[in-house]
Design a protein around this motif. Structure first.
Motif: not given
Length: 401
Positions: A312-315, A317
């Motif tokens: 997940d790019e949110r976690t 980056p």
């Protein structure tokens, strides 16, 4: 993301051991390896003449968007070859090539010839040039050295179980304690909070480590190296144990008022707790986390959620990477209608007829879309599974073999 499958004793852990040795050699060959002692390599033991056969290590990696290739070969006494190439504009740029005592630097190196001459003179035959160069502030060494010294972290049953490590992570950043607690809660373990307190007595983990070292020092040293610890003798171990005695972590549970020691928790809870700090550190800094047997005592859904944090790019980056070995074939399929691992992220390790481990990719088999990868792997379509005949087990149990 890279998942490595294979039978027991197929060489999965050796893959991580190889990277751990590279890190140790880059960091310590100049500062800590004795000039008059053998190089502490592990030789292949299943063929004759192994003592005379060089060990070769090569890694391809990126630092600040620049690809590098670094490698070396060595025997028990000396570094035979060493090379470092960069690819800043998709074209190979030679930083240096080494063939025993002969060292050639690339034309793009900015250091003065006098400084490079000092570097040549300072490089012992049993030390890596890269290890020497960073001590002399040679500019081309900084990025590749930082990859091995800072961007690689290993999860294992030593440093990663340490309350000291967990406490250090909590103290490193505001909000880290809450992140750890929230991940414990999200895992549905019944834990509501953590209590970190100083401990005077030697911890159960420290006693266990001392016992394991006494039983098999060589095996202990290899496992400790994967966790970033250099433990060659009892003095080294005492330094490690001194750190382990500083802190004790306890857990609070739903409906409870008395904290639990970690020794009271299940193996799964302890596995998750030791993974959390290293995983969050990797996600925060965009580094590479290597985990041996990631599924050890963890429910498959929890393992999938950990993988999801790196997906997940949110976690994630900063594009941190997760490399792990596993026997959990359920990760090859789908969970909750989601594909856990992509086809190009799955690799296998299998031993050839000579007993040497070979690494190959699932993509080599060109699996069709919708193919049941888990079932085909267990049926042996990709190799890397043990050959287990029930009748052999029956005969062995009956004493007939």
């Amino acid at each position: 993301m890279t998942a490595v499958y294979g039978a027991n004793a197929s060489g999965k852990s050796n893959l991580l051991d190889g990277l751990a040795f590279m890190r140790t050699a880059v960091r310590d060959s100049f500062r800590r390896w004795d000039a008059h002692e053998r190089i502490p390599r592990r030789r292949f033991r299943l063929t004759g003449g192994a003592a005379d056969t060089p060990s070769v290590f090569v890694a391809e990696f990126q630092v600040d968007g620049v690809p590098y290739t670094y490698g070396f070969s060595l025997d028990d006494r000396q570094v035979l070859e060493e090379w470092l190439y960069s690819y800043p504009e998709k074209r190979r740029r030679i930083m240096f090539d080494r063939d025993r005592g002969e060292i050639r630097f690339g034309s793009k190196i900015s250091e003065s010839s006098a400084k490079l001459d000092v570097l040549k003179d300072m490089t012992r035959e049993n030390a890596l040039l890269l290890s020497v160069a960073v001590q002399l502030n040679v500019g081309f060494a900084d990025r590749p050295y930082s990859f091995f010294s800072e961007a690689l972290s290993f999860s294992g049953p030593f440093r990663d179980d340490s309350p000291q490590l967990l406490n250090a992570f909590i103290e490193r950043g505001e909000g880290n304690r809450r992140r750890v607690v929230d991940l414990l809660r999200a895992a549905d373990l019944g834990i509501t909070d953590l209590v970190v307190e100083r401990a005077r007595a030697e911890s159960a983990l420290a006693r266990s480590m001392r016992q394991e070292f006494e039983n098999d020092p060589e095996s202990f040293a290899r496992s400790a190296a994967r966790a970033g610890l250099d433990v060659k003798n009892l003095e080294d171990l005492d330094l490690v144990l001194a750190e382990l005695q500083d802190f004790r972590v306890k857990t609070m549970h739903v409906g409870g008022e008395v904290p639990f020691d970690l020794s009271d928790e299940s193996h799964g809870t302890r596995s998750w707790l030791r993974l959390i700090p290293t995983a969050l550190e990797a996600l925060d800094h965009g580094s590479v986390l290597l985990v041996d047997e990631i599924d050890s005592s963890l429910h498959p859904l929890l393992t999938a959620r950990l993988i999801g944090l790196f997906r997940d790019e949110r976690t994630n980056p900063r594009s941190a990477q997760l490399i792990f070995t596993t026997h959990d074939t359920s990760l090859l399929g789908t969970m909750l209608n989601d594909e856990v691992l992509k086809r190009d992220e799955v690799w296998f390790v299998s031993k050839n007829d000579a007993g040497a481990s070979e690494l190959y990719a699932l993509s080599d088999f060109r699996p069709r879309s919708g193919e049941n990868t888990e079932r085909r792997y267990l049926k042996g379509s990709y190799g890397a599974v043990p050959l287990l005949d029930h009748q052999n087990f029956v005969a062995a149990a009956r004493g007939e073999r």
